[in-house]
Design a protein around this motif. Structure first.
Motif, PDB file in Angstrom:
ATOM      1  N   LYS A  38       0.848  -1.190   0.000  1.00 56.07           N
ATOM      2  CA  LYS A  38       0.000   0.000   0.000  1.00 56.07           C
ATOM      3  C   LYS A  38       0.887   1.245   0.000  1.00 56.07           C
ATOM      4  O   LYS A  38       1.877   1.309   0.713  1.00 56.07           O
ATOM      5  CB  LYS A  38      -0.909  -0.002   1.224  1.00 56.07           C
ATOM      6  N   ASP A  40       1.151   5.266   0.720  1.00 58.01           N
ATOM      7  CA  ASP A  40       0.516   6.309   1.522  1.00 58.01           C
ATOM      8  C   ASP A  40       0.105   7.458   0.603  1.00 58.01           C
ATOM      9  O   ASP A  40       0.950   8.138   0.027  1.00 58.01           O
ATOM     10  CB  ASP A  40       1.491   6.798   2.593  1.00 58.01           C
ATOM     11  N   ASP A  41      -1.203   7.664   0.473  1.00 56.99           N
ATOM     12  CA  ASP A  41      -1.715   8.769  -0.339  1.00 56.99           C
ATOM     13  C   ASP A  41      -2.514   9.744   0.519  1.00 56.99           C
ATOM     14  O   ASP A  41      -3.345  10.499   0.023  1.00 56.99           O
ATOM     15  CB  ASP A  41      -2.563   8.243  -1.497  1.00 56.99           C
ATOM     16  N   SER A  42      -2.230   9.756   1.822  1.00 61.88           N
ATOM     17  CA  SER A  42      -2.985  10.605   2.754  1.00 61.88           C
ATOM     18  C   SER A  42      -2.798  12.093   2.486  1.00 61.88           C
ATOM     19  O   SER A  42      -3.622  12.905   2.927  1.00 61.88           O
ATOM     20  CB  SER A  42      -2.612  10.266   4.200  1.00 61.88           C
ATOM     21  N   ASP A 158     -13.505   4.671  -2.229  1.00 64.60           N
ATOM     22  CA  ASP A 158     -12.230   4.577  -1.514  1.00 64.60           C
ATOM     23  C   ASP A 158     -11.126   4.103  -2.465  1.00 64.60           C
ATOM     24  O   ASP A 158     -10.690   2.959  -2.412  1.00 64.60           O
ATOM     25  CB  ASP A 158     -12.376   3.620  -0.329  1.00 64.60           C
ATOM     26  N   SER A 160      -7.419   3.709  -3.778  1.00 64.32           N
ATOM     27  CA  SER A 160      -6.126   3.611  -3.093  1.00 64.32           C
ATOM     28  C   SER A 160      -5.066   3.255  -4.132  1.00 64.32           C
ATOM     29  O   SER A 160      -5.370   2.988  -5.293  1.00 64.32           O
ATOM     30  CB  SER A 160      -6.180   2.581  -1.962  1.00 64.32           C
ATOM     31  N   GLU A 162      -1.232   1.073  -4.778  1.00 59.89           N
ATOM     32  CA  GLU A 162      -0.284   0.062  -4.315  1.00 59.89           C
ATOM     33  C   GLU A 162       0.872  -0.012  -5.297  1.00 59.89           C
ATOM     34  O   GLU A 162       0.730   0.325  -6.463  1.00 59.89           O
ATOM     35  CB  GLU A 162      -0.960  -1.296  -4.134  1.00 59.89           C
TER      36      GLU A 162
END
Length: 168
Positions: A38, A40-42, A158, A160, A162
């Protein structure tokens, strides 16, 4: 057929067969070892928190396409790829299956990420190459399509990202 060949030819054939099997097994093992992590795309920012969806057809009919709704959203994507800096990698965008049914996202980009399309439950490659910086930034303009008969009033998607490091 191998019995009629001289011993050296049989030995050569057996060696060739063993080599082919070894290469096939090694390729399979290398492919099986590719792991996705994963990203981090925060730090990413959705510019339009609420995406107004509009009917694609003015009058619903028997054709399933006449029940499609569409909307547009812009996202400033910021991917923290610092753990893989200095390596090669493939980055994928994912969207889990949605309870309201199939949703399709098609996007354009302005920077290093690739344009593309994916359906809920799939993943699509958005980058392949060297990871030269700690952050990959881009602006995505996503066009969303869904079945308006099944879409909830406030649906949250959602997306995301990877990465599969070490794959060019």
């Amino acid at each position: 057929m191998l019995r009629r060949l001289p011993i050296t030819a049989r030995l050569a054939a057996a060696t060739l067969l063993a080599t082919v099997i070894y290469v096939a097994c090694a390729a399979h093992a290398a492919q099986a070892q590719v792991r996705a992590y994963k990203v981090d795309d925060s730090a990413s920012q959705v510019l339009d928190r609420l995406v107004p969806m509009h009917w694609d057809s003015p009058v619903p009919g028997p054709d399933p396409a006449s029940h499609t709704v569409s909307g547009m959203v812009t996202v400033r994507v910021r991917l923290d790829v610092a753990p893989w800096r200095g390596r090669q990698g493939r980055i994928y965008m994912t969207l889990p299956p949605q309870p309201s049914g199939p949703i399709t996202a098609t996007w354009t980009t302005r920077g290093p990420l690739l344009p593309g399309s994916l359906r809920a439950g799939e993943r699509q490659m958005v980058y392949a190459g060297p990871i030269d910086a700690a952050l990959i930034e881009d602006t995505m303009r996503l066009q969303l399509h869904a079945d308006g008969r099944r879409l909830g009033r406030n649906e949250q998607l959602d997306f995301s990202f990877e990465i599969e490091p070490g794959t060019p």
